[in-house]
Scaffold this motif. Structure first.
Motif, short mmCIF file in Angstrom:
data_model
loop_
_atom_site.label_atom_id
_atom_site.label_comp_id
_atom_site.label_asym_id
_atom_site.label_seq_id
_atom_site.Cartn_x
_atom_site.Cartn_y
_atom_site.Cartn_z
N SER A 177 1.36 5.95 -2.17
CA SER A 177 0.17 5.35 -1.58
C SER A 177 -0.96 5.38 -2.59
CB SER A 177 -0.23 6.12 -0.31
OG SER A 177 -1.51 5.72 0.13
N LYS A 178 -1.84 4.40 -2.51
CA LYS A 178 -2.99 4.36 -3.40
C LYS A 178 -3.94 5.53 -3.15
CE LYS A 178 -2.75 -0.65 -3.85
NZ LYS A 178 -3.40 -1.97 -3.62
N GLU A 179 -3.78 6.19 -2.00
CA GLU A 179 -4.64 7.32 -1.65
C GLU A 179 -4.22 8.60 -2.35
OE1 GLU A 179 -4.63 7.68 2.59
OE2 GLU A 179 -4.60 5.50 2.86
N GLU A 180 -2.99 8.64 -2.91
CA GLU A 180 -2.47 9.86 -3.53
C GLU A 180 -2.22 9.64 -5.01
OE1 GLU A 180 -0.28 12.10 0.17
OE2 GLU A 180 0.94 10.73 -1.01
N SER A 181 -2.28 10.72 -5.77
CA SER A 181 -2.10 10.64 -7.22
C SER A 181 -0.63 10.66 -7.62
CB SER A 181 -2.84 11.79 -7.91
OG SER A 181 -2.37 13.05 -7.42
N THR A 182 0.23 11.22 -6.78
CA THR A 182 1.67 11.25 -7.06
C THR A 182 2.42 10.64 -5.88
OG1 THR A 182 1.90 13.48 -6.11
CG2 THR A 182 1.49 13.32 -8.49
N GLY A 183 3.63 10.22 -6.18
CA GLY A 183 4.46 9.61 -5.15
C GLY A 183 5.58 10.52 -4.70
N GLU A 238 8.54 15.22 -5.44
CA GLU A 238 7.39 14.49 -5.96
C GLU A 238 7.81 13.74 -7.21
OE1 GLU A 238 3.93 16.74 -6.74
OE2 GLU A 238 3.56 17.29 -4.65
N ALA A 239 7.12 12.61 -7.46
CA ALA A 239 7.45 11.81 -8.64
C ALA A 239 6.22 11.04 -9.09
CB ALA A 239 8.60 10.85 -8.33
N ALA A 240 6.15 10.81 -10.41
CA ALA A 240 5.06 10.01 -10.97
C ALA A 240 5.45 8.54 -10.83
CB ALA A 240 4.84 10.38 -12.43
N LEU A 241 4.79 7.85 -9.94
CA LEU A 241 5.16 6.47 -9.62
C LEU A 241 3.92 5.59 -9.57
CD1 LEU A 241 7.55 7.26 -6.62
CD2 LEU A 241 8.26 6.65 -8.94
N ALA A 242 4.12 4.31 -9.78
CA ALA A 242 3.05 3.35 -9.57
C ALA A 242 2.87 3.14 -8.07
CB ALA A 242 3.39 2.02 -10.25
N SER A 243 1.71 2.70 -7.66
CA SER A 243 1.50 2.47 -6.22
C SER A 243 2.39 1.34 -5.75
CB SER A 243 0.03 2.15 -5.95
OG SER A 243 -0.35 0.97 -6.63
N TYR A 248 0.79 -1.22 0.00
CA TYR A 248 0.00 0.00 0.00
C TYR A 248 0.82 1.28 0.00
CZ TYR A 248 0.54 -0.80 5.09
OH TYR A 248 1.04 -1.06 6.34
N GLY A 249 2.15 1.18 0.03
CA GLY A 249 3.00 2.36 -0.13
C GLY A 249 2.90 3.34 1.03
N MET A 250 3.56 4.48 0.87
CA MET A 250 3.59 5.50 1.91
C MET A 250 3.00 6.81 1.39
SD MET A 250 7.41 5.24 3.52
CE MET A 250 8.25 3.66 3.70
#
Length: 362
Positions: free
Chosen positions: A115-121, A136-141, A62-64
């Motif tokens: 995190s799946k709750e956010e649009s960017t990582g 900030e970075a464009a990342l997969a969850s 679920y990421g951070m």
């Protein structure tokens, strides 16, 4: 001027890292446990030069959150407990909040997470414990942790590492252990261009044993099934019943190993090294195997989290049981019973006069 002085944060962090990060396999263990705690269903481990040059763990957990990605590198920052009483019933593999800061103190580390709750990582870069970048970075969850140049700033530790093959063997053993403990997940281990392990989800532990060790080894093992024993404890509010469960596989007595490398023990899903469990295993094979030999064993002991103390050592591989003697006897008796049940019945030759006739008239 007094002789006692307070160490700088840099020195203190490197000392603390020495308790957690012993070798490349220690890094893999801590990061792998974080991935499992994050609910990952797939974990990919990439290694170069036995882990000295590169360790990368990629998961689909679920990421951070972006704010948590920064906070994760503060010592004793964790999402897995908040109060002292939580130490009495730890249900996660990690809980100390020391892994990421300890690893970052002795390597060049990059954390990429969303995190799946956010649009960017968020992408965080740290070298030797010093923050270099956070953006900030464009990342997969999920989460990707890349560790490069382990012990680059602690040459005294680096020179004590073993050969590349030895360090890789420790990592491969660790990945194998956790793949056995989680047959419902995908595990992949790559060393350079070579794939050392790739297992996909299966329904039964037996199927995962077959994936990892093959049919020949599986044929030499005895399934413990699910063994259960209850312990009655007198408490303030009356008698309390605590249940212990044991499952897994053990080898038949004729399968004899020269060392303990084929003994895998887990308590509540946590890989451990426990002398008491080893003694219980040896006692189960008493008079069935020479004392200098060891069996193959894959043991999973499950109990209430309050029955086992995992806060014994920073590596979290040592535990203490609240009722050690009971657990010892339960494991010994369960394995011994299965071994005795699986023994082939002796066949004795019949005397000539007792042989059945070739044909009888009816």
């Amino acid at each position: 001027m007094g002789r006692i002085r307070i160490l700088s944060d840099t020195v203190a962090n490197k000392i603390a890292a020495g308790e957690v990060v012993e070798r490349p396999a220690s890094v893999v263990k801590e990061l792998l446990e974080n991935s499992l705690d994050a609910g990952a269903s797939s974990v990919r481990i990439e290694i170069e030069s036995g882990g000295r040059k590169l360790i990368r763990i990629t998961d689909d957990g679920y990421g951070m959150l972006a704010d948590d990605a920064m906070l994760a590198f503060e010592r004793h920052a964790t999402s897995k407990l908040s109060e002292v009483k939580d130490l009495d019933s730890i249900g996660t593999l990690g809980f100390r909040g020391e892994a990421l800061p300890s690893i970052a103190a002795v390597s060049r580390l990059t954390l990429e997470t969303r995190s799946k709750e956010e649009s960017t990582g968020a992408r965080v870069e740290i070298a030797g414990g010093r923050m270099l970048k956070c953006e900030e970075a464009a990342l997969a969850s999920g989460t990707v942790v890349t560790v490069r140049d382990l012990f680059f700033n602690v040459p005294a530790r680096k020179k004590f590492l073993r050969t590349e093959q030895t360090e890789l063997a420790h990592i491969a053993t660790l990945a194998t252990h956790y793949s056995l403990a989680h047959p419902d997940k995908t595990f992949q281990l790559l060393h350079g261009a070579s794939e050392l392990l790739h297992v996909t989800p299966v329904a039964e532990l037996r199927d995962r044993v077959y994936q990892v060790f093959g049919g020949q080894t599986l044929g030499e093992l005895v399934d413990l099934g699910i063994r259960e024993r209850d312990l009655q404890i007198a408490g303030v509010e009356g008698v309390e019943t605590v249940s212990f469960f044991l499952r897994g596989f053990v080898s038949r007595p004729q399968v004899q190993k020269l060392n303990r490398n084929s003994i895998f023990a887990f308590v509540n899903g946590r890989l451990i090294k426990d002398r008491m469990l080893l003694h219980a295993l040896s006692a189960a094979y008493h008079n069935l195997m020479p004392p200098s030999c060891y069996p193959f064993a894959l043991l999973f002991l499950d109990c209430d989290a309050g029955e086992v103390d995992v806060n014994v050592h920073p590596s979290k591989t040592e535990v203490r049981f609240r009722h050690g003697s009971f657990v010892h006897d339960f494991v010994r008796d369960s394995i011994r019973a299965v071994l005795m049940e699986s023994r082939p019945a002796p066949v004795f030759p019949l005397p000539a006069h007792a042989q059945p006739a070739a044909s009888l008239p009816y």
